[in-house]
Design a protein around this motif. Sequence first.
Motif, PDB file in Angstrom:
ATOM      1  N   UNK A 142      51.584  39.433  38.867  1.00  0.00           N
ATOM      2  CA  UNK A 142      52.422  39.471  40.063  1.00  0.00           C
ATOM      3  C   UNK A 142      51.695  38.665  41.129  1.00  0.00           C
ATOM      4  N   UNK A 143      52.109  37.415  41.324  1.00  0.00           N
ATOM      5  CA  UNK A 143      51.372  36.535  42.227  1.00  0.00           C
ATOM      6  C   UNK A 143      49.945  36.335  41.728  1.00  0.00           C
ATOM      7  N   UNK A 144      48.965  36.572  42.581  1.00  0.00           N
ATOM      8  CA  UNK A 144      47.559  36.440  42.187  1.00  0.00           C
ATOM      9  C   UNK A 144      47.042  37.660  41.434  1.00  0.00           C
ATOM     10  N   UNK A 145      47.841  38.717  41.387  1.00  0.00           N
ATOM     11  CA  UNK A 145      47.433  39.972  40.765  1.00  0.00           C
ATOM     12  C   UNK A 145      47.694  39.923  39.265  1.00  0.00           C
ATOM     13  N   UNK A 158      40.225  35.396  41.477  1.00  0.00           N
ATOM     14  CA  UNK A 158      39.003  35.444  40.670  1.00  0.00           C
ATOM     15  C   UNK A 158      38.248  36.755  40.862  1.00  0.00           C
ATOM     16  N   UNK A 159      38.754  37.634  41.718  1.00  0.00           N
ATOM     17  CA  UNK A 159      38.026  38.870  42.050  1.00  0.00           C
ATOM     18  C   UNK A 159      38.506  40.026  41.177  1.00  0.00           C
ATOM     19  N   UNK A 215      43.184  46.238  46.475  1.00  0.00           N
ATOM     20  CA  UNK A 215      43.853  45.042  45.975  1.00  0.00           C
ATOM     21  C   UNK A 215      43.823  43.900  46.986  1.00  0.00           C
ATOM     22  N   UNK A 216      44.018  44.216  48.248  1.00  0.00           N
ATOM     23  CA  UNK A 216      44.087  43.167  49.275  1.00  0.00           C
ATOM     24  C   UNK A 216      43.624  43.745  50.613  1.00  0.00           C
ATOM     25  N   UNK A 217      42.306  43.847  50.817  1.00  0.00           N
ATOM     26  CA  UNK A 217      41.784  44.493  52.026  1.00  0.00           C
ATOM     27  C   UNK A 217      42.121  43.760  53.317  1.00  0.00           C
ATOM     28  N   UNK A 218      42.479  42.470  53.245  1.00  0.00           N
ATOM     29  CA  UNK A 218      42.741  41.702  54.461  1.00  0.00           C
ATOM     30  C   UNK A 218      44.203  41.745  54.879  1.00  0.00           C
TER      31      UNK A 218
END
Length: 236
Positions: A142-145, A158-159, A215-218
Amino acid sequence: MVQIEEIATVLICDGDERTLEMLSDHLVADYFEVLPASTAADALRFCRYNSPDILVLSLDLPDMPGLEVIRTIREADGVEDRYDPNLAIIALVGDTGDRARAIQLGADDYMARQPYSYDDLKGRIKAILRRRHNRQAKPTRVGELLIDPARRKVTVGEREVHLAKKEFVLLLVLAEDPTRVFSKDELLRDVWGFKAPAGKTRTLDSHASRLRRKLDPEDNKYVVNSWGIGYSLVAP
């Protein structure tokens, strides 16, 4: 002669020999492979060496409370203990208190120990196995996930993201239909096994919040809260 492939391996643990034999015979007739165990020790040995697909567990056992069997399996690391901590478990319970404790310890489902409804039990077994099979399919992007159920690995770009067990299961459920808003009752049922509306529990909200931050802290673009309804993996 046509060879029938067995559907799955079911470990049945019940201290009552007549009940154990009855359930085993019915399941074999329906093309399951059956591992019959009359004690907790036998059940744990089968779990360690025979890799069953699902455990049907009476909580009333002669050598150890069934709740301790659930706790032992769920707290295993999957390596040194050689128990699969994600093994599907249906608890056969005798009273309301046992139902709540079994679910809290990690049972996937429960049903009354007496009187048995074999058709009900068979339906629950198949539903749990079907749900787990669907979630263990190919990796989902799902996108970058990227979610890889077989390796229990999650990456964003890459994380690599390290998730607790319930966070991972919550992610798998949301990823089944990323833009769909799953109701809170649905998620509490499918991830935690709640059988009725859970009222004011904060369990889901706290797990969703932690999962979102990991998943996306920012930007917090995953695990979207639709206020008053539930959650979707990404914005609808």
